[in-house]
Structures are given as structure tokens and as C-alpha cells.
Design a protein around this motif. Structure first.
Motif, PDB file in Angstrom:
ATOM      1  N   MET A  81       0.842  -1.192   0.000  1.00 53.69           N
ATOM      2  CA  MET A  81       0.000   0.000   0.000  1.00 53.69           C
ATOM      3  C   MET A  81       0.880   1.245   0.000  1.00 53.69           C
ATOM      4  O   MET A  81       1.914   1.280   0.666  1.00 53.69           O
ATOM      5  CB  MET A  81      -0.875  -0.042   1.257  1.00 53.69           C
ATOM      6  N   VAL A  82       0.434   2.239  -0.760  1.00 56.86           N
ATOM      7  CA  VAL A  82       1.104   3.544  -0.764  1.00 56.86           C
ATOM      8  C   VAL A  82       0.090   4.561  -0.264  1.00 56.86           C
ATOM      9  O   VAL A  82      -1.043   4.614  -0.750  1.00 56.86           O
ATOM     10  CB  VAL A  82       1.596   3.903  -2.190  1.00 56.86           C
ATOM     11  N   PHE A  83       0.503   5.355   0.718  1.00 57.81           N
ATOM     12  CA  PHE A  83      -0.447   6.212   1.430  1.00 57.81           C
ATOM     13  C   PHE A  83      -0.389   7.656   0.935  1.00 57.81           C
ATOM     14  O   PHE A  83       0.622   8.124   0.429  1.00 57.81           O
ATOM     15  CB  PHE A  83      -0.125   6.204   2.928  1.00 57.81           C
ATOM     16  N   GLN A  84      -1.484   8.349   1.172  1.00 59.06           N
ATOM     17  CA  GLN A  84      -1.563   9.762   0.794  1.00 59.06           C
ATOM     18  C   GLN A  84      -0.452  10.573   1.478  1.00 59.06           C
ATOM     19  O   GLN A  84       0.172  11.414   0.858  1.00 59.06           O
ATOM     20  CB  GLN A  84      -2.939  10.287   1.229  1.00 59.06           C
ATOM     21  N   ARG A  85      -0.235  10.287   2.747  1.00 59.30           N
ATOM     22  CA  ARG A  85       0.749  11.064   3.495  1.00 59.30           C
ATOM     23  C   ARG A  85       2.075  10.307   3.649  1.00 59.30           C
ATOM     24  O   ARG A  85       2.785  10.482   4.622  1.00 59.30           O
ATOM     25  CB  ARG A  85       0.197  11.465   4.858  1.00 59.30           C
ATOM     26  N   ASN A  87       3.830   8.283   4.981  1.00 56.19           N
ATOM     27  CA  ASN A  87       4.078   7.447   6.166  1.00 56.19           C
ATOM     28  C   ASN A  87       5.426   6.737   6.133  1.00 56.19           C
ATOM     29  O   ASN A  87       5.532   5.575   6.493  1.00 56.19           O
ATOM     30  CB  ASN A  87       2.968   6.400   6.341  1.00 56.19           C
ATOM     31  N   LEU A  88       6.453   7.445   5.698  1.00 49.91           N
ATOM     32  CA  LEU A  88       7.801   6.868   5.788  1.00 49.91           C
ATOM     33  C   LEU A  88       8.206   6.831   7.256  1.00 49.91           C
ATOM     34  O   LEU A  88       7.667   7.581   8.068  1.00 49.91           O
ATOM     35  CB  LEU A  88       8.794   7.719   4.997  1.00 49.91           C
ATOM     36  N   PHE A  89       9.172   5.951   7.568  1.00 47.11           N
ATOM     37  CA  PHE A  89       9.660   5.885   8.944  1.00 47.11           C
ATOM     38  C   PHE A  89      10.694   7.002   9.143  1.00 47.11           C
ATOM     39  O   PHE A  89      11.776   6.936   8.570  1.00 47.11           O
ATOM     40  CB  PHE A  89      10.292   4.510   9.219  1.00 47.11           C
TER      41      PHE A  89
ATOM     42  N   ILE B 119       1.932   3.083  12.157  1.00 43.80           N
ATOM     43  CA  ILE B 119       1.485   1.711  12.413  1.00 43.80           C
ATOM     44  C   ILE B 119       0.936   1.112  11.119  1.00 43.80           C
ATOM     45  O   ILE B 119       1.255  -0.028  10.765  1.00 43.80           O
ATOM     46  CB  ILE B 119       0.406   1.691  13.519  1.00 43.80           C
ATOM     47  N   GLU B 120       0.140   1.912  10.398  1.00 38.79           N
ATOM     48  CA  GLU B 120      -0.451   1.392   9.159  1.00 38.79           C
ATOM     49  C   GLU B 120       0.617   1.078   8.127  1.00 38.79           C
ATOM     50  O   GLU B 120       0.537   0.054   7.430  1.00 38.79           O
ATOM     51  CB  GLU B 120      -1.457   2.395   8.606  1.00 38.79           C
ATOM     52  N   ALA B 121       1.625   1.959   8.033  1.00 33.67           N
ATOM     53  CA  ALA B 121       2.695   1.712   7.070  1.00 33.67           C
ATOM     54  C   ALA B 121       3.420   0.417   7.426  1.00 33.67           C
ATOM     55  O   ALA B 121       3.730  -0.396   6.552  1.00 33.67           O
ATOM     56  CB  ALA B 121       3.674   2.881   7.056  1.00 33.67           C
ATOM     57  N   ALA B 122       3.674   0.221   8.717  1.00 33.57           N
ATOM     58  CA  ALA B 122       4.371  -0.995   9.154  1.00 33.57           C
ATOM     59  C   ALA B 122       3.500  -2.227   8.904  1.00 33.57           C
ATOM     60  O   ALA B 122       3.979  -3.257   8.443  1.00 33.57           O
ATOM     61  CB  ALA B 122       4.734  -0.880  10.628  1.00 33.57           C
ATOM     62  N   GLN B 123       2.200  -2.092   9.182  1.00 31.03           N
ATOM     63  CA  GLN B 123       1.285  -3.210   8.910  1.00 31.03           C
ATOM     64  C   GLN B 123       1.289  -3.526   7.417  1.00 31.03           C
ATOM     65  O   GLN B 123       1.262  -4.692   7.024  1.00 31.03           O
ATOM     66  CB  GLN B 123      -0.140  -2.843   9.338  1.00 31.03           C
ATOM     67  N   SER B 124       1.311  -2.468   6.607  1.00 37.93           N
ATOM     68  CA  SER B 124       1.163  -2.687   5.164  1.00 37.93           C
ATOM     69  C   SER B 124       2.373  -3.415   4.582  1.00 37.93           C
ATOM     70  O   SER B 124       2.302  -3.927   3.471  1.00 37.93           O
ATOM     71  CB  SER B 124       0.922  -1.365   4.429  1.00 37.93           C
ATOM     72  N   ILE B 125       3.518  -3.408   5.280  1.00 38.25           N
ATOM     73  CA  ILE B 125       4.623  -4.243   4.778  1.00 38.25           C
ATOM     74  C   ILE B 125       4.686  -5.571   5.536  1.00 38.25           C
ATOM     75  O   ILE B 125       5.703  -6.261   5.513  1.00 38.25           O
ATOM     76  CB  ILE B 125       5.993  -3.519   4.797  1.00 38.25           C
ATOM     77  N   GLY B 126       3.598  -5.906   6.228  1.00 37.58           N
ATOM     78  CA  GLY B 126       3.476  -7.258   6.781  1.00 37.58           C
ATOM     79  C   GLY B 126       4.019  -7.431   8.193  1.00 37.58           C
ATOM     80  O   GLY B 126       4.210  -8.559   8.646  1.00 37.58           O
ATOM     81  N   MET B 127       4.281  -6.341   8.893  1.00 41.79           N
ATOM     82  CA  MET B 127       4.807  -6.483  10.258  1.00 41.79           C
ATOM     83  C   MET B 127       3.693  -6.826  11.244  1.00 41.79           C
ATOM     84  O   MET B 127       2.576  -6.348  11.116  1.00 41.79           O
ATOM     85  CB  MET B 127       5.460  -5.176  10.717  1.00 41.79           C
ATOM     86  N   GLY B 128       4.040  -7.629  12.243  1.00 39.69           N
ATOM     87  CA  GLY B 128       3.108  -7.933  13.325  1.00 39.69           C
ATOM     88  C   GLY B 128       3.265  -6.940  14.464  1.00 39.69           C
ATOM     89  O   GLY B 128       4.147  -6.088  14.434  1.00 39.69           O
TER      90      GLY B 128
END
Lengths: 243, 220
Positions: A81-85, A87-89, B119-128
Motif C-alpha cells: 500500500m502507498v499512502f496519501q501522506r 508514512n515513511l519511517f 502503524i499502518e505503514a508498518a502493517q502494510s509491509i506485513g509487520m506484526g
């Protein structure tokens, strides 16, 4: 490959999806357009299990999407998924953002993940930024890193949730160019977007949705150039001629 | 001044024994309280009702009772139930549990301050859940947690003196013993104050070093 059948979703009393069905084949590019609040993003979020849904079925390659099941992580590895904002770490460098998933989720050896990460950064035109932190990048660059991060998981499909809506207008092009390249390489994509020109150029199918249902769908030409439904016509007029 | 230096020379060895116990006590209870605090905080953000409510109840319970009473309870009451601890063990456990409640609230605030999109970004790459905490949330939260954590650390160092009430011969207790037997109150308590200060200052330096260390990616 991705099948939604009669999906319902409510947030409290707000019935966001009212029987949404969609079948996306491998390699297909589907653009979803529609007014805000029509449920476009919710569709993507349900496919990726970021939201639960109340009724109907969603299957990804035969696996039923259920945000609470253990299967969800393996579905998410297949559908990025690629987000609107973006959400990079923010606490990790650009390269680390891209290698985080392969190393820690897919247990890829570090050196291999870095080689792959560098290749992906080259693909999105950011080879010179691998040691930078997200805050040091423009919005367009951040979104391209986010796309590279999604690609690093070698997904079968990518969901784009309004990937250019948070960008300054002059930065939209660089992100769309990367997405167009992906489309040409045969990536399965579902793109929620307001970029009508992009949809016209790359989409195999365009879906116009409003109030939680599909109002009109078909190939890009027929939906965008000869919309049949009054609501589609009205929406397109307002998007293409805002004044 | 000359008199003070002579007194200092005389009392320093005894006070240093107290310093040593203070350091052991502080490090022991800091370690225990941080560990427990993290457990309570993770329980509170776990999204599992029972864990959340249990941790909330425990934290409020502990926060509502004075540390000195908790120490008395562990040292004087537990033996009645067949659990006998040395004064030092009781002090480390008592301070550790008491302060875990404050750490927990601080940790939770730090964790909840992180944007949900992370959290969503981490979930989206399959993290628990665990991996998201370990790789994405906690490394970012630590920057928010550190300044108040430094405060709590210094408070713990100073509150370790409460262990003197259950006979741990740490610095404050040693000072009191020497003062009451020599009547050299000024020299002794000045030394005790300086020694606490000498232990606090490196702690403060440590926290500001850690703040720098964990600020990666935060400068534009």
C-alpha cells in the motif's frame, strides 16, 4: 486476483460501503475516482486489512481478508500500500525505509536487501538520496521512496491511496511518472486518485463511486470521455473545470 | 573551610559506603521499574480490554499509595505472609514497583504520540504487533519519552533515601548516623548533599547524550 463481493462497511451510523463489488485481474490497472467521502479509500483499506468490514467477502488470491486472522500478514506482503501522506519511517534513512520490510519481515540477508533497495531507489530516481532521512526530502521524493518501499516487498499488487493528493502541484508529475512506469511493467494496481489525466492514460478500467457504491465503470475512455450517469458527468465537470 | 576538609577526610570512607548502596539501589530499582513500566505501558496500548484495564488499575493503585508505605508493606508485612526479603531486596522491589507506575504513564504517552500512519505503514509491509513496536514505534517514542524519563531517574536517585526507613544503610542513612554520633551536622549534611549532586549530574548528562543519540532523522 483481488475479488470484493458485496462489501459493507459502517463507521458508527455512517454507512460508507453499501454493497461494493469489484474483480481485479492480474496485471490490471483500476483507477477509482469519486467525491470525497464516497468510500474510495475505505475500499483499499479493507483490501489490505487496515479496516475490518461488516458484510460481504474480500479475497486476495483465494485467501479471505480478515484483519483479525493470522493470514492477514501474508496477504499484506502480497498487496502493498502507498499512502496519501507517505508514512515513511522518519527515524530511518531512505535506504533503511526500503530495506526494513525485506530484512525484518521476509528475512532477506542484509546485503541482498540493500542491493535490491538501491536498485529500487534507482528505479524511482533517488539513487543519490539513500543516506538522507525522510524529513530532508520533498513530498514528491518521499512518495517515490514510499513506492520503492512497497515494491521492495515484491508484491503482486499495489494499492495507491490518493498518492498525489498531499503534494505540491509541481511535484505530482514525478510521482505519476513512476507509477506509469510500474503500470507499463505489468504491475497490478488499484489507484484511488483525482488525477483524471493519469487515469485516462494508464487505467484499464475506471470506476466512479459515490455514496459507497459503484455508479459507473468501464474502460477509461468510456467513463471519462463519455460518462453515462449524471453524477459522473457532474463530478468530472467539477474536477476538470473547478471554476 | 579547613575544618570541613578535615571532617570530610574523616567521614568520606563511611559516606562512600552509603554512596555505593545508593548506586546499587538506584540502578536496581531503575532497571526493574523500567522493565515493569514498559510491560504496563504495552498492556495499556495492546488494544486487549483485560490487559488494558488490569494495567490501568494496577498503575492507579500504585500511584495512590506513598512509596514509604509500600516499602513498609514489603519489608514488614510480607514476612507475616511467609515472604522474607533483605532490606536491600525489599527496597529495590518497592522502589521498582512504585516507579514503574510513573514510567508506565510516560511510556504510554510517548507511544500514543506516534502518528497512527506509522502503524499502518508498518502493517502494510506485513509487520506484526511486536515488530511494529520494536522497529517502528518504540524507536520513535524514545525521543519523546527521554526528557521525562531523565526527570524520573533523578527523582529515583533521591528517593532511594527513603530506603533508609527500612534500614538500608544508603547515603542519607549513613549521613544521619554520623551526624547524630558526632554532632557535626553542617559538615556531614553538606557532604551528603554534594554527593547526591555528584551522582545526579552525570545522570543528567547521560540523558542529554541519549536525547542526541536518538534524534536521528529529526533534523530537517
Amino acid at each position: 486476483m483481488i475479488v470484493l463481493r458485496d462489501v459493507h462497511k459502517s463507521f458508527g451510523t455512517n454507512h460508507v460501503l453499501r454493497g461494493f463489488s469489484l474483480h481485479v485481474k492480474k496485471g490490471e490497472i483500476v483507477c477509482i475516482i469519486g467525491p470525497s467521502g464516497s468510500g474510495k479509500s475505505t475500499v483499499l483499506r479493507c483490501i489490505n486489512g487496515l479496516e475490518t468490514y461488516d458484510g460481504g467477502d474480500i479475497h486476495v488470491e483465494g485467501m479471505r481478508v480478515d484483519a483479525k486472522s493470522d493470514l492477514i500478514q501474508s496477504i499484506r506482503r502480497r498487496v502493498s500500500m502507498v499512502f496519501q501522506r507517505f508514512n515513511l519511517f522518519p527515524h530511518r534513512t531512505v535506504l533503511e525505509n526500503v530495506t526494513e520490510g525485506p530484512i525484518y519481515v521476509n528475512q532477506m540477508p542484509v546485503a541482498k536487501a540493500q542491493t535490491q533497495g538501491r536498485a529500487l531507489l534507482a528505479q524511482v530516481g533517488l539513487s543519490d538520496k539513500e543516506e538522507a532521512f525522510p524529513k530532508q526530502l520533498s513530498g514528491g521524493q518521499q512518495q517515490r521512496v514510499a513506492i520503492a518501499r512497497a515494491l521492495a516487498m515484491a508484491p503482486e499488487a499495489i494499492l495507491f491511496d490518493e498518492p498525489t493528493s498531499a503534494l505540491d502541484p509541481e511535484l505530482v508529475g514525478e510521482v505519476l511518472a513512476v507509477m506509469r512506469d510500474l503500470a507499463r511493467q505489468g504491475m497490478t494496481m488499484i489507484v484511488v486518485t483525482h488525477e483524471i489525466a493519469f487515469a485516462r492514460e494508464v487505467a484499464d478500467r475506471v470506476i466512479f463511486m459515490d455514496q459507497g457504491v459503484i455508479v459507473e465503470e468501464g474502460d477509461a475512455q468510456s467513463v471519462l470521455s463519455r460518462p453515462q450517469h449524471a453524477r459522473t458527468q457532474d463530478f468530472l465537470r467539477r474536477v476538470t473545470h473547478p471554476l | 573551610m579547613h575544618k570541613f576538609l578535615i571532617d570530610a577526610q574523616e567521614f568520606l570512607p563511611i559516606l562512600m559506603q552509603g554512596v555505593w548502596l545508593t548506586i546499587v539501589l538506584t540502578i536496581g530499582s531503575l532497571f526493574l521499574s523500567t522493565l515493569l513500566g514498559l510491560v504496563w505501558a504495552l498492556m495499556r496500548v495492546s488494544g486487549i480490554g483485560v490487559l488494558d484495564k488490569g494495567a490501568t488499575l494496577f498503575v492507579n493503585f500504585i500511584r495512590g499509595i506513598p512509596i514509604i508505605v509500600q516499602l513498609f508493606y514489603i519489608y514488614f508485612v510480607l514476612p507475616d505472609m511467609g515472604i522474607t526479603l533483605s532490606a536491600m531486596q525489599a527496597a529495590i522491589i518497592g522502589l521498582g514497583i512504585a516507579y514503574s507506575a510513573y514510567h508506565s504513564e510516560n511510556f504510554r504517552a510517548g507511544i500514543e504520540a506516534i502518528d497512527h500512519g506509522q502503524i499502518e505503514a508498518a502493517q502494510s509491509i506485513g509487520m506484526g504487533w511486536w515488530m511494529i513496536m520494536r522497529r517502528v514505534i518504540l524507536p520513535q517514542a524514545i525521543r519523546i519519552i527521554l526528557p521525562p524519563y531523565g526527570n524520573i531517574m533523578i527523582m529515583m536517585l533521591k528517593d532511594s533515601s527513603q530506603a533508609s526507613t527500612i534500614t538500608v544503610a544508603e547515603l542519607a542513612m549513613q549521613g544521619k548516623l554520623i551526624a547524630s554520633s558526632t554532632f557535626k551536622n553542617t559538615s556531614v549534611f553538606t557532604m551528603v548533599a554534594i554527593m547526591y549532586l555528584c551522582m545526579s549530574l552525570p545522570l543528567m548528562a547521560l540523558v542529554s547524550w541519549m536525547e542526541k543519540r536518538f534524534s536521528a532523522g529529526n533534523k530537517p
